[in-house]
Enzyme design. Structure first.
Site, mmCIF file in Angstrom:
data_model
loop_
_atom_site.group_PDB
_atom_site.id
_atom_site.type_symbol
_atom_site.label_atom_id
_atom_site.label_comp_id
_atom_site.label_asym_id
_atom_site.label_seq_id
_atom_site.Cartn_x
_atom_site.Cartn_y
_atom_site.Cartn_z
ATOM 1 N N TYR A 17 41.371 49.901 52.096
ATOM 2 C CA TYR A 17 41.320 48.579 51.450
ATOM 3 C C TYR A 17 40.856 47.472 52.400
ATOM 4 C CZ TYR A 17 44.044 50.780 47.736
ATOM 5 O OH TYR A 17 44.462 51.601 46.728
ATOM 6 N N HIS A 22 40.006 41.970 47.727
ATOM 7 C CA HIS A 22 41.415 41.619 47.530
ATOM 8 C C HIS A 22 42.103 41.285 48.864
ATOM 9 C CE1 HIS A 22 44.100 41.117 44.273
ATOM 10 N NE2 HIS A 22 44.622 42.323 44.172
ATOM 11 N N PHE A 68 52.054 46.867 48.820
ATOM 12 C CA PHE A 68 50.839 46.637 48.048
ATOM 13 C C PHE A 68 50.910 45.236 47.457
ATOM 14 C CE2 PHE A 68 50.345 51.122 48.667
ATOM 15 C CZ PHE A 68 48.966 51.215 48.861
ATOM 16 N N ASN A 70 50.926 43.802 44.582
ATOM 17 C CA ASN A 70 51.863 43.432 43.515
ATOM 18 C C ASN A 70 53.321 43.497 43.954
ATOM 19 O OD1 ASN A 70 51.966 46.193 43.675
ATOM 20 N ND2 ASN A 70 51.823 46.575 41.483
ATOM 21 N N ASP A 95 42.865 35.892 47.788
ATOM 22 C CA ASP A 95 41.579 35.928 47.095
ATOM 23 C C ASP A 95 41.698 35.213 45.751
ATOM 24 O OD1 ASP A 95 43.326 38.188 46.383
ATOM 25 O OD2 ASP A 95 41.711 38.787 45.051
ATOM 26 N N ASN A 116 48.379 38.932 41.157
ATOM 27 C CA ASN A 116 49.558 39.804 41.253
ATOM 28 C C ASN A 116 50.424 39.549 42.484
ATOM 29 O OD1 ASN A 116 49.104 41.074 38.821
ATOM 30 N ND2 ASN A 116 47.861 42.685 39.720
#
Length: 193
Positions: A17, A22, A68, A70, A95, A116
């Site tokens: 990632y 994100h 993560f 969320n 973001d 999120n």
């Protein structure tokens, strides 16, 4: 107005990632740590990497959650409570789908706007923190949002985002001095080249 004493960057952990849109919040905090020689160390107690150092003569903590996106609240909420940092002294970089790459905005308060990471933080500390919104653009369709935010930006968009982040970094003194209105004027006036 409160001086910023905690700066958080939101994103997703893991190499896969690292370069995705994100993770724009991570990029901001990593570059801030680099600029001010603040070491970010693994902080299992708060599910993140954290560091503390002097930024323009102020004692500031940095935090990158390793949950993560969320689940960002699992890191930010206990960290801010443990160090007794009020929401008004927190800046969260993240973001922003609703702004084009190269657009960057500083704002205070408001809802989670469907983000999120913010959605997991606001119910626990309230909405009165500051947000550094880093534009990543919208793919045009709701169905394509997930692939867009978890995808890597093409080089021209990446450059626009990096230039915007660099501009925000150059206004760090105003943030840590508590000159939020002036910081807002400077940061929000930025126009991508």
């Amino acid at each position: 107005m409160s001086k910023i004493s905690l700066i958080v960057g939101l994103g997703n952990p893991g190499v896969e990632y690292a370069q995705t849109r994100h993770n724009a919040g991570f990029w901001f905090v990593e570059q801030l740590a680099d600029r001010y020689n603040i070491t970010l160390k693994k902080d299992p107690k708060f599910h993140g990497f954290s560091g503390r150092g002097q930024i323009e003569g102020h004692d500031v903590r940095l935090l990158i959650p390793t949950t993560f996106m969320n689940r960002s609240g699992q890191s930010v909420v206990p960290f801010s409570k443990f160090y007794q940092i009020s929401p008004e002294a927190i800046l969260i970089a993240h973001d922003e789908l609703d702004m084009d790459p190269g657009v960057i905005r500083l704002k205070t308060g408001g809802g989670h706007g469907g983000h999120n990471g913010l959605r997991d933080i606001v119910p626990h500390i309230g909405a009165n923190f500051h947000r550094l919104r880093i534009g990543i653009g919208h793919p045009g369709s709701k169905d394509r949002v997930s692939g867009h935010v978890l995808g890597k930006a093409p080089q021209n968009e990446q450059t626009l985002m990096e230039d915007a982040i660099y501009h925000a970094l150059s206004n760090t003194r105003l943030l840590v001095d508590g000159q939020i209105a002036q910081a807002m004027n400077q940061i929000n006036a930025y126009k991508p080249k």
